[in-house]
Design a protein around this motif. Structure first.
Motif, PDB file in Angstrom:
ATOM      1  N   TYR A   1      85.159  11.107   1.208  1.00 50.86           N
ATOM      2  CA  TYR A   1      85.066  12.395   1.904  1.00 50.86           C
ATOM      3  C   TYR A   1      84.539  12.207   3.323  1.00 50.86           C
ATOM      4  CZ  TYR A   1      85.920  14.875  -2.471  1.00 50.86           C
ATOM      5  OH  TYR A   1      86.491  15.368  -3.611  1.00 50.86           O
TER       6      TYR A   1
ATOM      7  N   ARG B   1      89.299  30.919  -0.029  1.00 55.60           N
ATOM      8  CA  ARG B   1      88.770  29.573   0.072  1.00 55.60           C
ATOM      9  C   ARG B   1      87.252  29.632  -0.058  1.00 55.60           C
ATOM     10  NH1 ARG B   1      92.826  26.197   1.266  1.00 55.60           N
ATOM     11  NH2 ARG B   1      94.566  27.063   2.389  1.00 55.60           N
TER      12      ARG B   1
ATOM     13  N   ARG C   1      79.560  21.002  -4.490  1.00 56.30           N
ATOM     14  CA  ARG C   1      80.283  22.128  -5.059  1.00 56.30           C
ATOM     15  C   ARG C   1      79.426  22.731  -6.163  1.00 56.30           C
ATOM     16  NH1 ARG C   1      83.645  19.691  -2.215  1.00 56.30           N
ATOM     17  NH2 ARG C   1      85.646  18.842  -2.351  1.00 56.30           N
TER      18      ARG C   1
ATOM     19  N   THR D   1      81.005  26.074  -1.932  1.00 58.25           N
ATOM     20  CA  THR D   1      80.783  24.737  -1.406  1.00 58.25           C
ATOM     21  C   THR D   1      79.718  24.800  -0.332  1.00 58.25           C
ATOM     22  OG1 THR D   1      83.077  24.146  -1.806  1.00 58.25           O
ATOM     23  CG2 THR D   1      81.888  22.773  -0.268  1.00 58.25           C
TER      24      THR D   1
ATOM     25  N   CYS E   1      82.453  20.168   5.299  1.00 59.16           N
ATOM     26  CA  CYS E   1      83.743  20.098   4.606  1.00 59.16           C
ATOM     27  C   CYS E   1      84.867  20.084   5.620  1.00 59.16           C
ATOM     28  CB  CYS E   1      83.917  21.283   3.676  1.00 59.16           C
ATOM     29  SG  CYS E   1      82.628  21.447   2.467  1.00 59.16           S
TER      30      CYS E   1
ATOM     31  N   THR F   1      89.205  18.767   3.988  1.00 58.19           N
ATOM     32  CA  THR F   1      89.506  19.125   2.603  1.00 58.19           C
ATOM     33  C   THR F   1      89.218  20.601   2.393  1.00 58.19           C
ATOM     34  OG1 THR F   1      87.275  18.551   1.839  1.00 58.19           O
ATOM     35  CG2 THR F   1      88.958  16.842   1.641  1.00 58.19           C
TER      36      THR F   1
ATOM     37  N   TRP G   1      88.588  23.133  -0.929  1.00 53.28           N
ATOM     38  CA  TRP G   1      88.357  23.203  -2.374  1.00 53.28           C
ATOM     39  C   TRP G   1      88.730  24.605  -2.814  1.00 53.28           C
ATOM     40  CZ3 TRP G   1      84.054  25.253  -5.495  1.00 53.28           C
ATOM     41  CH2 TRP G   1      84.063  24.784  -6.799  1.00 53.28           C
TER      42      TRP G   1
ATOM     43  N   ALA H   1      90.107  23.381 -10.317  1.00 51.43           N
ATOM     44  CA  ALA H   1      90.223  23.579  -8.872  1.00 51.43           C
ATOM     45  C   ALA H   1      91.235  22.596  -8.293  1.00 51.43           C
ATOM     46  CB  ALA H   1      88.867  23.389  -8.202  1.00 51.43           C
TER      47      ALA H   1
ATOM     48  N   ILE I   1      91.907  20.389  -4.764  1.00 50.86           N
ATOM     49  CA  ILE I   1      91.384  19.917  -3.488  1.00 50.86           C
ATOM     50  C   ILE I   1      92.589  19.580  -2.616  1.00 50.86           C
ATOM     51  CG2 ILE I   1      90.035  18.171  -2.290  1.00 50.86           C
ATOM     52  CD1 ILE I   1      88.402  17.860  -4.843  1.00 50.86           C
TER      53      ILE I   1
ATOM     54  N   LYS J   1      91.323  18.997  -9.993  1.00 50.40           N
ATOM     55  CA  LYS J   1      90.086  18.532 -10.617  1.00 50.40           C
ATOM     56  C   LYS J   1      89.654  19.533 -11.665  1.00 50.40           C
ATOM     57  CE  LYS J   1      87.535  15.366  -8.458  1.00 50.40           C
ATOM     58  NZ  LYS J   1      86.290  14.911  -7.958  1.00 50.40           N
TER      59      LYS J   1
END
Length: 176
Positions: free
Chosen positions: A3, A59, A96, A120, A124, A127, A129, A151, A153, A167
């Motif tokens: 990440y 989001r 998260r 979150t 970030c 990406t 989520w 979720a 990503i 995920k």
């Protein structure tokens, strides 16, 4: 770690893109004129400022988070509503979370989940989520909740989605 590397790559490409744009604006101003440079800047800003978000999904980096509601609060006693918060995933730069609101059914001590909100925190970049489904229910004689969060990503490079990773987070929230 991935990440962090992905975020730094995105940040570096955006800075490089801005440097190129500044050089292009300077070149336009010198060759064509100030008016052409101003039109180019406004055109570029309108292109970059367009929202790529779909209206049907929220989001987790927005102020208007999507909340999954399981039962109406009207069926519960108002003075026994509580919150539990758990960390679903943590990496070097972000975390998260899932916040579950629950309460007791009127004239009972049975805990029931009311709603769940994912969010979150942290840095970030590159990406998105996007929670797709959340399920929370009581287990173990009403002392725990079992949760399941699905979720997606979206891995983005300069705003362009390159890869969608699904995920699933499962676990138990202890109410004691």
């Amino acid at each position: 770690m991935i990440y962090l590397i992905w975020s730094l790559l995105n940040l570096g490409l955006v800075i490089y893109f801005l440097v190129i744009c500044l050089k292009a604006i300077k070149l336009l101003r010198e060759r064509v004129g100030v008016f052409a440079a101003v039109i180019f800047v406004f055109g570029l800003l309108s292109f970059l400022g367009q929202s790529a978000q779909d209206s049907y999904r929220k989001r987790t980096d927005s102020n208007d988070l999507k909340t999954w509601t399981f039962v109406s609060e009207n069926s519960l006693e108002e003075h026994v509503v509580s919150f539990e918060e758990i960390e679903l995933e943590a990496n070097i730069i972000s975390k998260r979370h899932l916040r579950v609101k629950y309460g007791n059914i009127a004239q009972s001590q049975y805990n029931i989940p009311i709603s769940a909100s994912p969010y979150t925190s942290g840095f970030c970049s590159g990406t998105d989520w996007i929670p797709v489904a959340i399920n929370v229910y009581s287990i173990n004689n009403n002392k725990e909740f079992k949760y399941s969060v699905i979720a997606v990503i979206e891995w983005k490079l300069m705003g362009l989605t390159l890869y969608n990773q699904q995920k699933k987070y499962d676990g138990i929230i202890d109410l004691s």
